[in-house]
Write a protein that holds these residues in place. Sequence first.
Motif, PDB file in Angstrom:
ATOM      1  N   LYS A  18      30.609  52.515 -21.399  1.00 56.09           N
ATOM      2  CA  LYS A  18      31.815  52.084 -22.439  1.00 56.09           C
ATOM      3  C   LYS A  18      32.727  53.042 -22.679  1.00 56.09           C
ATOM      4  O   LYS A  18      34.150  52.736 -22.781  1.00 56.09           O
ATOM      5  N   ALA A  19      32.071  54.164 -22.807  1.00 59.41           N
ATOM      6  CA  ALA A  19      32.825  55.544 -23.452  1.00 59.41           C
ATOM      7  C   ALA A  19      33.866  55.754 -22.462  1.00 59.41           C
ATOM      8  O   ALA A  19      35.075  56.273 -22.676  1.00 59.41           O
ATOM      9  N   LYS A  22      36.710  53.220 -22.271  1.00 64.63           N
ATOM     10  CA  LYS A  22      37.777  53.444 -23.460  1.00 64.63           C
ATOM     11  C   LYS A  22      38.658  54.716 -23.313  1.00 64.63           C
ATOM     12  O   LYS A  22      39.773  54.599 -23.600  1.00 64.63           O
ATOM     13  N   THR A  25      41.029  53.796 -20.655  1.00 65.30           N
ATOM     14  CA  THR A  25      42.042  52.719 -21.243  1.00 65.30           C
ATOM     15  C   THR A  25      43.012  53.369 -22.176  1.00 65.30           C
ATOM     16  O   THR A  25      44.292  53.000 -22.244  1.00 65.30           O
ATOM     17  N   ASP A  26      42.572  54.316 -23.100  1.00 65.63           N
ATOM     18  CA  ASP A  26      43.576  54.730 -23.874  1.00 65.63           C
ATOM     19  C   ASP A  26      44.694  55.642 -23.305  1.00 65.63           C
ATOM     20  O   ASP A  26      45.587  55.980 -23.710  1.00 65.63           O
ATOM     21  N   LYS A  29      46.917  52.941 -20.954  1.00 67.91           N
ATOM     22  CA  LYS A  29      47.570  51.713 -21.464  1.00 67.91           C
ATOM     23  C   LYS A  29      48.923  51.875 -22.164  1.00 67.91           C
ATOM     24  O   LYS A  29      49.704  50.988 -22.100  1.00 67.91           O
TER      25      LYS A  29
END
Length: 307
Positions: A18-19, A22, A25-26, A29
């Motif tokens: 998950k890290a 994230k 994505t950051d 995005k």
Amino acid sequence: MLQELADKPTILLVDDEKANLKILTDLLKPNAKTLVAKSGAQALQKAKDLFPDIILLDVVMPDMDGFEVIKKLKSDPSTQSIPVIFITGLTDVNFEEKGLELGACDYIQKPFHAAIVRARVQLHLQLLRQRRMLEELALIDPLTTIANRRKFEQVIDIELRSAMRTGEPLSIAVIDIDFFKQFNDTAGHSAGDMALAEVANGIQSQLKRPRDFVARIGGEEFVVVLPNTDSVSADMLLNQCRSAVASLKIPHPTATPYQVVTISSGGITCKPSSLSDKDDILNRADNMLYEAKNTGRNQVLWDELPN
């Protein structure tokens, strides 16, 4: 019209951590729409359902590693053209070589360096844009700027399958410019090329629905595909195309009955229960065209296959 990437391209991020999802994505995005998958199985399903513009794929995952995922992506016609960038913490060059041999276009190393991630993703999105432009150009007739025969072959396959699935009628017309050889011989090939482009535009101007389609399939011959169109409506529309071309008033230098460039059309309407293969349908439309040309030209003749 050339196919472009959306203002914000879609990127599928595949990682079981998950890290990492994230962080990616950051990073991406602000300039892209990001989708996430936490397993190889999820990645394959989302790639097939959502067709992202590019995939960032982790190599090491518990259920199915990245190498197995890319093998499945590249073996599926619906996903094989999606660019894949591997993301990995592995430093062994043999792993990198294996990924490239399987079809990956690049590698991004962990831990992530923001500038490198953005730069490499943008590079491959730009290459994707260029590839799509070339693919679209290969489907366009350069003289008339409408679709060519190769594109027609793709469209007719799609519309035949659609008609079989939905039960809608499908109408197809073949169009020929009347006395075009005499026009070329008298006015010259440059004038003939201009006339072809004007006729193509005249036909296309009458096709209002998104799926209505026209292509130049050779010489002075065009084909029109009209999904979900019965014989009465198709005949009416092709007569509108005929009138639109005549109203261009392109002077015909030989002693034709109309003194301007005109077209003849022959068409066929098929119901799902009577659909045959595309070559048979096109031949039947051709037969109607020959009849139209042999019985006066500047007219539309239509037939309908029985159910």
